[in-house]
Write a protein that holds these residues in place. Structure first.
Motif, PDB file in Angstrom:
ATOM      1  N   PHE A 101      -6.342   1.215   4.415  1.00  0.00           N
ATOM      2  CA  PHE A 101      -5.325   2.253   4.603  1.00  0.00           C
ATOM      3  C   PHE A 101      -5.392   2.795   6.027  1.00  0.00           C
ATOM      4  O   PHE A 101      -6.490   3.046   6.558  1.00  0.00           O
ATOM      5  CB  PHE A 101      -5.552   3.419   3.636  1.00  0.00           C
ATOM      6  CG  PHE A 101      -5.145   3.139   2.201  1.00  0.00           C
ATOM      7  CD1 PHE A 101      -4.628   1.914   1.824  1.00  0.00           C
ATOM      8  CD2 PHE A 101      -5.272   4.123   1.230  1.00  0.00           C
ATOM      9  CE1 PHE A 101      -4.268   1.656   0.508  1.00  0.00           C
ATOM     10  CE2 PHE A 101      -4.914   3.888  -0.083  1.00  0.00           C
ATOM     11  CZ  PHE A 101      -4.412   2.649  -0.440  1.00  0.00           C
ATOM     12  N   ASP A 102      -4.221   3.027   6.639  1.00  0.00           N
ATOM     13  CA  ASP A 102      -4.221   3.752   7.908  1.00  0.00           C
ATOM     14  C   ASP A 102      -4.384   5.243   7.623  1.00  0.00           C
ATOM     15  O   ASP A 102      -4.370   5.672   6.464  1.00  0.00           O
ATOM     16  CB  ASP A 102      -2.957   3.462   8.718  1.00  0.00           C
ATOM     17  CG  ASP A 102      -1.677   3.902   8.007  1.00  0.00           C
ATOM     18  OD1 ASP A 102      -1.734   4.843   7.186  1.00  0.00           O
ATOM     19  OD2 ASP A 102      -0.612   3.326   8.269  1.00  0.00           O
ATOM     20  N   ILE A 103      -4.541   6.037   8.675  1.00  0.00           N
ATOM     21  CA  ILE A 103      -4.886   7.445   8.463  1.00  0.00           C
ATOM     22  C   ILE A 103      -3.780   8.203   7.746  1.00  0.00           C
ATOM     23  O   ILE A 103      -4.048   9.092   6.935  1.00  0.00           O
ATOM     24  CB  ILE A 103      -5.247   8.131   9.797  1.00  0.00           C
ATOM     25  CG1 ILE A 103      -5.786   9.546   9.513  1.00  0.00           C
ATOM     26  CG2 ILE A 103      -4.054   8.151  10.753  1.00  0.00           C
ATOM     27  CD1 ILE A 103      -6.416  10.205  10.699  1.00  0.00           C
ATOM     28  N   LYS A 104      -2.529   7.855   7.993  1.00  0.00           N
ATOM     29  CA  LYS A 104      -1.420   8.545   7.327  1.00  0.00           C
ATOM     30  C   LYS A 104      -1.457   8.284   5.824  1.00  0.00           C
ATOM     31  O   LYS A 104      -1.338   9.201   5.010  1.00  0.00           O
ATOM     32  CB  LYS A 104      -0.088   8.097   7.909  1.00  0.00           C
ATOM     33  CG  LYS A 104       1.120   8.843   7.350  1.00  0.00           C
ATOM     34  CD  LYS A 104       2.396   8.417   8.078  1.00  0.00           C
ATOM     35  CE  LYS A 104       3.603   9.230   7.583  1.00  0.00           C
ATOM     36  NZ  LYS A 104       3.873   9.035   6.151  1.00  0.00           N
ATOM     37  N   LEU A 105      -1.645   7.013   5.457  1.00  0.00           N
ATOM     38  CA  LEU A 105      -1.689   6.666   4.040  1.00  0.00           C
ATOM     39  C   LEU A 105      -2.942   7.237   3.392  1.00  0.00           C
ATOM     40  O   LEU A 105      -2.913   7.699   2.242  1.00  0.00           O
ATOM     41  CB  LEU A 105      -1.652   5.146   3.884  1.00  0.00           C
ATOM     42  CG  LEU A 105      -1.262   4.619   2.498  1.00  0.00           C
ATOM     43  CD1 LEU A 105       0.093   5.167   2.075  1.00  0.00           C
ATOM     44  CD2 LEU A 105      -1.250   3.104   2.501  1.00  0.00           C
TER      45      LEU A 105
ATOM     46  N   ASP B 278       0.811  -1.217   0.000  1.00  0.00           N
ATOM     47  CA  ASP B 278       0.000   0.000   0.000  1.00  0.00           C
ATOM     48  C   ASP B 278       0.845   1.267   0.000  1.00  0.00           C
ATOM     49  O   ASP B 278       0.576   2.216  -0.727  1.00  0.00           O
ATOM     50  CB  ASP B 278      -0.928   0.002   1.222  1.00  0.00           C
ATOM     51  CG  ASP B 278      -1.922  -1.153   1.174  1.00  0.00           C
ATOM     52  OD1 ASP B 278      -2.084  -1.736   0.082  1.00  0.00           O
ATOM     53  OD2 ASP B 278      -2.516  -1.459   2.219  1.00  0.00           O
ATOM     54  N   ASP B 279       1.895   1.297   0.836  1.00  0.00           N
ATOM     55  CA  ASP B 279       2.738   2.494   0.917  1.00  0.00           C
ATOM     56  C   ASP B 279       3.418   2.786  -0.411  1.00  0.00           C
ATOM     57  O   ASP B 279       3.476   3.930  -0.857  1.00  0.00           O
ATOM     58  CB  ASP B 279       3.790   2.320   2.019  1.00  0.00           C
ATOM     59  CG  ASP B 279       3.172   2.329   3.404  1.00  0.00           C
ATOM     60  OD1 ASP B 279       2.430   3.272   3.703  1.00  0.00           O
ATOM     61  OD2 ASP B 279       3.424   1.400   4.176  1.00  0.00           O
ATOM     62  N   THR B 280       3.962   1.728  -1.031  1.00  0.00           N
ATOM     63  CA  THR B 280       4.646   1.913  -2.319  1.00  0.00           C
ATOM     64  C   THR B 280       3.665   2.380  -3.384  1.00  0.00           C
ATOM     65  O   THR B 280       3.963   3.274  -4.181  1.00  0.00           O
ATOM     66  CB  THR B 280       5.316   0.596  -2.757  1.00  0.00           C
ATOM     67  OG1 THR B 280       6.235   0.176  -1.751  1.00  0.00           O
ATOM     68  CG2 THR B 280       6.047   0.769  -4.069  1.00  0.00           C
ATOM     69  N   LEU B 281       2.460   1.792  -3.393  1.00  0.00           N
ATOM     70  CA  LEU B 281       1.452   2.152  -4.388  1.00  0.00           C
ATOM     71  C   LEU B 281       1.136   3.648  -4.329  1.00  0.00           C
ATOM     72  O   LEU B 281       1.150   4.346  -5.351  1.00  0.00           O
ATOM     73  CB  LEU B 281       0.181   1.343  -4.138  1.00  0.00           C
ATOM     74  CG  LEU B 281      -0.956   1.567  -5.149  1.00  0.00           C
ATOM     75  CD1 LEU B 281      -0.716   0.742  -6.400  1.00  0.00           C
ATOM     76  CD2 LEU B 281      -2.302   1.208  -4.540  1.00  0.00           C
ATOM     77  N   VAL B 282       0.849   4.151  -3.134  1.00  0.00           N
ATOM     78  CA  VAL B 282       0.470   5.568  -2.992  1.00  0.00           C
ATOM     79  C   VAL B 282       1.668   6.469  -3.288  1.00  0.00           C
ATOM     80  O   VAL B 282       1.518   7.534  -3.904  1.00  0.00           O
ATOM     81  CB  VAL B 282      -0.087   5.835  -1.589  1.00  0.00           C
ATOM     82  CG1 VAL B 282      -0.333   7.331  -1.382  1.00  0.00           C
ATOM     83  CG2 VAL B 282      -1.384   5.061  -1.379  1.00  0.00           C
TER      84      VAL B 282
END
Length: 801
Positions: free
Chosen positions: A150-154, A114-118
């Motif tokens: 997603f967590d709030i940061k993402l 998820d992090d890499t995608l965003v």
């Protein structure tokens, strides 16, 4: 010779045996790196873009999704380390290996975490050259599918990506708002929350706004006092929701005052604009800002930075500072762009130095069409938007260089002058009318010289169809028709949207749009189907392959009904109902408890105006199904909504009162006609009367309504047998007076929602008489006697000999 150990011989034998059995697996094993770490370490050692591109070229066959993400990250980090003058985004974007990296991301994005995608989405947007990058669209769609985890940061980072695309009102941003709403109680990260608050602020209800303000106030004391960006975002959120909440603004203001050294011209400018909008006054901040900004006057020797300083300092400057600013402005006046001049003019108004001469002097030296159109628009907004002959000459001078967007802007401004400029009516209006003729001439010339749809669309895509000058609209549609064969899956959605806004019925263009949709539906994103259907619904047009077209569109959407935004689904259902197309699966996905609960949750966080529009369309869809598809057995549940909505109707204007009196005279008395009648299912009828089987008007049983007031509803809602309350052979007549908005702009063809209303009234048992304002106000009906005869003919079928 040294003997090979037995265990090594055995290992080699086993591996060769494995290779013989599973050659495909061997190839995967052979070329897949044991660990992605060494390649990432190599990338991290790169010091410029060329080294990274060399690395990509050498390793493109084995790069994993993690390494692709790392390559994007390295390229963007290198850009961020450079000053604005040294940034080379275009060079990077145009490099062949960037395309390789782009293609790798397209093939591997579903494998990314998820992090890499965003992160790849964010970086791709920074480098994107096209307005619609296929990779960006794919990444957004994939992120949508993962959104709930997603967590709030993402989530905040993803919302910023959507904001960068100006998707503040998109269904996806609405979904993010819903997630924030559901998780607000457990949220503790104010930094991420503040980003989300700004990005979803356009969509949320007043109640949700207050919840966010309360939560922010609760979390604020836990925030590091040096977080200037967080305080700025919170203030921006309050500006967006138009809420001057003093306690929270005071907290933000204290953060700014405690971190003066971190504030530069940009941040001070932004904060003062926010304070001005919110009407929040902080003497301490203004004094601090005035001191810092005054020290910058000698340092701002570039037009862009000086204009920002002028706009920021001017309204709070003292006499001495204002004198310095104006002196410097005179020296730079010839170097300012039209947009900068417009900003200066607005600042001077705030300084109580309203000087139209200043902007007109810029107009005299401007020669770039976009700048001139900016300045002309600014003049049209002045209290007395008078343009002298020099200004008109400047416009005429740039007309040959103007694109359709500029020409449309000029036409809007000139029309505003003609409407407002009473003082100079006799001397100037003639020249303004000639200017309109020239605008029309150059617009037509521009259209006639267009040699491809792509080039034409570059000029049209920023022009709103509903504000496009009438004189150019017909020629524009003719030009689009000339390029009809160039409409394809890439541009069909934008062209359909443009046509929807023009209210211009072109069967050739609509038939092409339907054909492209049928033939290339797999290449069209499902979430754009509504935009394709909308012009057919708005303009009340069925293409030759009607059932195939609508069926193909709906079928393309069926697998997405569960994740489609509730608002979009309601609008889609209503648009199809307008066209008398009622797909049962789609309608049952709307009218069920689960969907309606989901819709209710979303309506709670929408603005009141948007929420009301959605509820109204849901009511219209509910009404249409009850009347046109009773076999679906979908209940009517909008009585209370309609009663609230119709509270203010019934007061007649002067023209309606005149018609009311004529009808009373034609029908034999005021007790034989009713005005502003509410039918079952809450359609409003302008005038109603009843004729018996001998075509004699029947008086209403009790008619004590004063002229101009709303009479009681003559029918009970939900009446199933419409004729049961009438004598045998009698008929109920509805007279509807339709203005120009009821018809297409180019022909007297009734638009979709008005045609739907006529169907519904007929189902309810009415004989519907629709009278257009074109006919009512025509020369043939210019006298009262002519109008009376016309009404008798329409109601009784009588023709005066």
């Amino acid at each position: 010779m040294k003997k090979t150990p037995v265990f090594l011989d055995s290992l080699v034998t086993d591996m060769l045996r494995l290779r013989a059995i599973c050659p495909f697996s061997w190839r995967v094993f052979q070329f897949r790196p044991i660990s992605c770490e060494p390649l990432i370490i190599q990338m991290n050692k790169c010091t410029d873009e060329e080294q990274i591109f060399d690395f990509i070229e050498r390793n493109k066959a084995i790069l994993s999704e993690k390494q692709v993400g790392c390559a994007f990250d390295m390229l963007w980090k290198l850009q961020k380390q450079k000053t604005s003058l040294l940034k080379n985004v275009e060079d990077v974007r145009d490099h062949p290996q960037f395309l390789t990296l782009h293609n790798l991301a397209t093939n591997k994005f579903k494998l990314m975490n998820d992090d890499t995608l965003v992160n790849v989405l964010h970086i791709t947007q920074q480098f994107a050259g096209e307005s619609h990058d296929p990779l960006v669209e794919a990444l957004v769609t994939e992120a949508w599918r993962r959104l709930e985890r997603f967590d709030i940061k993402l989530l905040s980072e993803f919302s910023s990506c959507l904001a960068d695309q100006h998707l503040y009102f998109s269904p996806l941003m609405g979904k993010i708002a819903d997630i924030v709403h559901r998780n607000l109680e457990t949220t503790q990260d104010l930094s991420s929350l503040s980003v989300l608050m700004v990005n979803i602020s356009s969509l949320i209800s007043r109640h949700f706004q207050q919840q966010l303000v309360n939560k922010t106030e609760l979390l604020f004391d836990t925030t590091d006092s040096s977080e200037v960006n967080v305080a700025t975002r919170i203030t921006r959120f309050l500006r967006n929701i138009k809420y001057c909440y003093q306690p929270l603004l005071e907290k933000c203001n204290n953060v700014f005052l405690s971190n003066v050294d971190q504030l530069d011209l940009d941040s001070i400018s932004k904060i003062l604009r926010l304070y001005k909008f919110l009407q929040f006054n902080s003497f301490e901040f203004i004094m601090m800002a005035k001191k810092k900004l005054t020290e910058m006057i000698p340092l701002c020797n570039h037009p862009a930075s000086f204009v920002k300083l002028f706009v920021t300092l001017g309204p709070i400057a003292g006499p001495e500072e204002k004198k310095q600013l104006k002196s410097t402005l005179l020296l730079m006046s010839e170097d300012l762009t039209g947009e900068q001049a417009l900003a200066v003019l607005r600042a001077m108004e705030d300084m109580e130095s309203r000087n139209s001469h200043l902007i007109k002097s810029y107009l005299k030296i401007s020669f770039i069409p976009t700048e001139v159109s900016f300045l002309v628009y600014a003049i049209s907004l002045l209290p007395s938007p008078h343009l002298d002959e020099v200004g008109i000459s400047r416009i005429e001078a740039v007309l040959p260089q103007c694109d359709l967007n500029n020409l449309s802007s000029f036409a809007t401004s000139v029309l505003r002058w003609i409407q407002c400029d009473h003082m100079y009516l006799d001397s100037i209006t003639g020249k303004q009318l000639k200017l309109l003729q020239k605008l029309d001439h150059y617009g037509r010339q521009r259209l006639q010289h267009s040699n491809s749809l792509d080039l034409l669309w570059e000029e049209l895509k920023y022009v709103r169809g509903n504000t496009f000058p009438e004189s150019l609209l017909e020629e524009t549609i003719a030009t689009l028709q000339h390029f009809v064969d160039e409409i394809n899956y890439i541009n069909v959605v934008e062209i359909a949207s443009f046509i929807s806004n023009t209210d211009y019925l072109s069967t050739l263009l609509l038939d092409r749009i339907a054909s492209v949709a049928v033939q290339q539906i797999e290449k069209i994103h499902p979430f754009t189907i509504l935009a394709i259907i909308l012009p057919f619904s708005t303009l009340n047009y069925d293409p030759p392959q009607r059932d195939e077209f609508f069926g193909t569109c709906v079928q393309h959407l069926n697998s997405y009904l569960g994740i489609l935004d509730p608002l979009m689904l309601v609008y889609l259902g209503f648009s199809l109902a307008t066209l008398q197309y009622f797909p049962e699966d789609l309608l049952k996905s709307i009218f069920n408890i689960e969907f309606l609960s989901r819709l209710d949750s979303q309506l709670e966080i929408l603005s009141s105006s948007l929420s009301a529009r959605v509820q109204f369309h849901l009511m219209e869809l509910n009404r249409s199904i009850c009347l046109e598809c009773p076999e679906f057995q979908i209940p009517w549940f909008h009585d209370r909504f309609c009663q609230q909505y119709n509270k203010g109707i019934g007061v007649m204007n002067g023209a309606q009162q005149q018609i009311y009196k004529m009808l009373a005279e034609v029908l034999g008395g005021i007790n034989c006609v009713k005005a502003s009648v509410l039918t079952p299912y809450y359609h409003t009828v302008d005038f109603e009367c009843i004729l018996d089987k001998r075509k004699k008007p029947l008086p209403y049983g009790s008619h004590n309504t004063a002229l101009g007031q709303l009479p009681e509803m003559p029918w009970e809602p939900n009446t199933e047998i419409v004729g049961s309350r009438l004598p045998p052979g009698a008929e109920r007549i509805a007279l509807e007076f339709l203005d120009s908005k009821s018809f297409c702009r180019n022909i007297p063809h009734m638009k979709g929602k008005f045609a739907m209303k006529k169907r519904h009234l007929e189902i309810l048992g009415y004989r519907v008489i629709q009278i257009s304002q074109f006919e009512w106000n025509s020369m043939a009906l210019s006298t009262k006697d002519a109008r009376m005869d016309y009404l008798r003919e329409r109601i009784f079928g009588e023709v005066k000999s």
